[in-house]
Write an enzyme that holds these catalytic residues in place. Structure first.
Site, short mmCIF file in Angstrom:
data_model
loop_
_atom_site.label_atom_id
_atom_site.label_comp_id
_atom_site.label_asym_id
_atom_site.label_seq_id
_atom_site.Cartn_x
_atom_site.Cartn_y
_atom_site.Cartn_z
N HIS A 152 0.82 -1.21 0.00
CA HIS A 152 0.00 0.00 0.00
C HIS A 152 0.85 1.26 0.00
CE1 HIS A 152 -3.66 -2.38 1.70
NE2 HIS A 152 -3.64 -2.36 0.38
N HIS B 134 -4.44 -5.34 -11.08
CA HIS B 134 -3.09 -4.94 -10.69
C HIS B 134 -2.06 -5.26 -11.78
CE1 HIS B 134 -3.92 -3.84 -6.51
NE2 HIS B 134 -4.69 -4.91 -6.42
#
Length: 400
Positions: A249, A379
């Protein structure tokens, strides 16, 4: 190190495009559920299961809107399929908002999650940029829900979760949903040119990064209480709300802050500085120097907690390295860009069945603990495409 970046080399660019097309082929061929929404894919890339989750439906719309803008045949049909399922399936016509999951019989989990609504905003924004007929209404609808039900003006971030009737579920506040909302707000700004979206994105970034992560030497805290105080003792599910911190993150935030810096006319120095600091923090603290790959989580002493290697942190690192190297050229970013693709090509990309292995054990062999089958396209696709386009904002903005 050679003086030319991989991203400028025709062969490498062809290789990236081939990886993106493999992902598009896999999901366009196998993921469409004729009853609405999209299937999960098993380890061989075949469809399985019957539950459709809000973020996955939305991510398919996002990815195939990118494909449509690139000129991929069939992509607009996938976007239309997903948009109609968001509007006719996930949307709660009685109470408003979008429910978390459905099966063939209706709502399976009817909670209203900020994380899911962030992806609906992303899907609607991207669909608007290719002219989908439902996009305008969905964009207005989900924006209203986020503003009225989720947004907390006092703190400049969103609350986490509600029941179907909008009763509060918990006092938990999470950075992950707010991070993805930042991504979606950027996309909504690009689609509409409405500065209110960008202002909200900046407020979230200020809270999560400028206030909290900077105070932790550019470690992103994940879990908070309702006053947005860090909850270092929080222990949720290992998959979605793991204890400690998640270096992947930090890398997502690195790219998002760089995008904000590019888009915001004031070009505030703290944004690009934080983007660079977060990248360096993640690779210095989160990368397994002995075996490679990012640890999934660290404790608050920056020691490895969950040591399995998950695919998405590496993909996010690739996107961040490419974006930062375009804005702030440095051999450090080029070194990491190559190192990340080297590791991914050897360990994560599945040459037999397509797609990426979602998880590697401590021996770097494919392993099922948190994820089964092929993870969604989102992703890995962005890692393959971000390096191909100018660092001017999101992919939808850059592709023209």
């Amino acid at each position: 190190m050679p003086d030319t970046n991989w991203t400028t080399r025709p062969w490498h660019r062809d290789w990236l495009q081939a990886r993106a097309n493999e992902l598009f082929d896999l999901f366009q061929r196998n993921a469409v559920n004729p009853k609405g929404g999209f299937y999960d894919l098993d380890a061989s890339g075949r469809p399985y299961g019957h539950i459709r989750h809000l973020h996955q439906t939305s991510r398919m719309v996002h990815c195939f809107a990118i494909a449509a803008k690139l000129g991929r045949p069939g992509a607009e049909t996938i976007v239309d399929h997903g948009m109609r399922y968001l509007w006719e399936g996930h949307r709660d016509r009685k109470s408003g908002g979008y429910c978390w999951s459905l099966d063939d019989d209706g709502f399976k989990d009817d909670s209203k999650q900020a994380y899911g609504h962030a992806f609906v905003l992303l899907a609607a924004s991207d669909a608007a940029m290719i002219g989908h007929p439902l996009a305008k209404d969905m964009l207005a609808d989900v924006t209203g829900v986020l503003n009225i039900r989720f947004w907390d003006e006092h703190y400049g971030a969103v609350s986490e979760e509600f029941a179907r009737n909008w009763a509060k579920i918990s006092d938990y506040r999470g950075q992950n949903s707010n991070m993805h909302l930042t991504e979606a707000l950027i996309a909504a700004f690009e689609a509409t040119h409405d500065a209110a979206y960008l202002d909200k994105a900046k407020r979230i970034a200020t809270l999560i990064i400028r206030t909290h992560a900077a105070s932790l030497d550019y470690v992103v805290a994940e879990h908070f209480d309702e006053q947005w105080k860090i909850d270092k003792g929080y222990k949720g599910s290992d998959m979605f709300r793991p204890a400690g911190t998640t270096p992947g993150h930090w890398l997502e935030w690195s790219r998002l802050l760089a995008q904000l810096w590019v888009l915001d006319g004031r070009r505030e120095a703290w944004m690009i500085d934080a983007a660079e600091q977060l990248f360096r923090s993640a690779v210095n603290r989160g990368w397994d120097e002995a075996k490679g790959g990012f640890y999934y989580t660290l404790d608050f002493e920056n020691q490895p907690a969950i040591t399995h290697k998950i695919w998405w942190p590496v993909t996010e690192a690739i996107g961040a390295a490419a974006f930062l190297n375009a804005l702030k050229p440095d051999s450090f970013y080029e070194h990491w860009y190559r190192k990340l693709w080297d590791f991914s090509a050897i360990h994560f990309i599945d040459p037999a069945n397509g797609g990426w292995f979602p998880e590697l054990g401590d021996d770097l062999k494919p392993f099922d603990r948190f994820f089964t089958g092929k993870p969604d396209i989102y992703h890995a696709l962005q890692a393959s495409l971000i390096p191909l386009f100018p660092a001017t904002g999101s992919l939808m903005r850059a592709i023209s």
